[in-house]
Scaffold this motif. Structure first.
Motif, mmCIF file in Angstrom:
data_model
loop_
_atom_site.group_PDB
_atom_site.id
_atom_site.type_symbol
_atom_site.label_atom_id
_atom_site.label_comp_id
_atom_site.label_asym_id
_atom_site.label_seq_id
_atom_site.Cartn_x
_atom_site.Cartn_y
_atom_site.Cartn_z
ATOM 1 N N ASP A 43 0.808 -1.219 0.000
ATOM 2 C CA ASP A 43 0.000 0.000 0.000
ATOM 3 C C ASP A 43 0.842 1.271 0.000
ATOM 4 O OD1 ASP A 43 0.955 -0.091 2.583
ATOM 5 O OD2 ASP A 43 -0.999 0.094 3.550
ATOM 6 N N LYS A 44 2.175 1.132 0.083
ATOM 7 C CA LYS A 44 3.067 2.287 -0.040
ATOM 8 C C LYS A 44 3.663 2.392 -1.444
ATOM 9 C CE LYS A 44 4.451 2.861 4.789
ATOM 10 N NZ LYS A 44 5.598 3.117 5.700
ATOM 11 N N ILE A 45 3.185 1.528 -2.345
ATOM 12 C CA ILE A 45 3.710 1.497 -3.710
ATOM 13 C C ILE A 45 2.626 1.925 -4.688
ATOM 14 C CG2 ILE A 45 4.675 0.040 -5.521
ATOM 15 C CD1 ILE A 45 5.918 -1.695 -3.369
ATOM 16 N N TYR A 46 2.984 2.861 -5.564
ATOM 17 C CA TYR A 46 2.088 3.355 -6.609
ATOM 18 C C TYR A 46 2.744 3.078 -7.961
ATOM 19 C CZ TYR A 46 -0.426 5.826 -2.923
ATOM 20 O OH TYR A 46 -1.156 6.127 -1.787
ATOM 21 N N TRP A 47 1.929 2.613 -8.896
ATOM 22 C CA TRP A 47 2.444 2.239 -10.214
ATOM 23 C C TRP A 47 1.781 3.095 -11.283
ATOM 24 C CZ3 TRP A 47 0.332 -2.233 -13.521
ATOM 25 C CH2 TRP A 47 1.123 -2.419 -14.668
ATOM 26 N N TYR A 48 2.594 3.915 -11.971
ATOM 27 C CA TYR A 48 2.084 4.664 -13.115
ATOM 28 C C TYR A 48 2.204 3.754 -14.328
ATOM 29 C CZ TYR A 48 1.939 7.987 -16.978
ATOM 30 O OH TYR A 48 1.640 8.612 -18.163
#
Length: 216
Positions: A194-199
């Motif tokens: 939940d601390k990882i964002y993927w563009y």
């Protein structure tokens, strides 16, 4: 109603004349013309190309890429990982510029791609540095990245991710596996999903929309 930080930031930039004396004809959204970020110590204004004759960069015109390795990636990569688009990324960048959000923007591509141009404020952490099966993987380098760059603690030989930074990762686009490989490696090490964002759109869609890029 309280305005979001990205909208306040865009309004302030326009009032200060940073965006330009004339209103842009090609905006990001009806309310957002641009976002200003710091890149290598200098301000960079991210906006869409205003040239009506502008065309996508040649590296991203190819439609047929052999799979594997250039396979289409799923929309939801892993449970808990946030998949985001251009608007969400720009909002996050604007919030960070206003001091309301802290994260690292990571270009997961190999250096040969990175040097061709990247998203302003991104730093290059190639997938080869975190993926254990890479021929150039070095456990010491990976651990140094976790501790020095991502604020992961190590106590008694174990990693503590409770204060780890929020990360936003991208690569070349929906057909690129470099950022997914980085994300899977991080989650495999115990990094909170939940601390990882993927563009997911990556440089392919960034170029398609005529958004600003910079060369290291």
């Amino acid at each position: 109603m309280k305005q979001p930080a990205w909208l306040i930031g865009a309004t302030l930039l326009a009032a200060a004349g940073v965006v330009g004396a004339e209103e842009m004809k090609v905006k990001v959204t009806p309310d957002l013309e641009s976002v200003t970020v710091m890149h290598e110590g200098e301000e960079v204004v991210i906006k869409r190309d205003q040239d009506p004759d502008g065309r996508i960069a040649e590296d991203y015109t190819q439609t047929s890429r052999e799979c594997p390795p250039f396979c289409v990636q799923p929309m939801q990569l892993l449970p808990g990982v946030h998949t985001i688009g251009e608007i969400e990324l720009l909002e996050m960048l604007a919030d960070r510029a206003m001091g309301e959000d802290e994260f690292l923007l990571i270009d997961s591509r190999t250096p040969d791609w990175f040097t061709k141009g990247t998203i302003p404020s991104a730093q290059n952490i190639p997938w080869t540095q975190l993926h254990p099966e890479s021929s150039t993987f070095d456990p010491f380098v990976a651990e140094t990245l976790l501790i020095d760059e991502f604020d992961v603690k190590k106590t008694g030989g174990l990693f503590d991710f409770r204060e780890a930074k929020k990360l936003v990762l991208f690569c070349n686009g929906p057909w690129c596996g470099q950022s997914p490989t980085n994300i899977r490696a991080l989650v495999g090490m115990g990094y909170p999903a939940d601390k990882i964002y993927w563009y997911r759109g990556g440089m392919q869609l960034w170029h398609t929309l005529g958004l600003t890029t910079v060369k290291p």
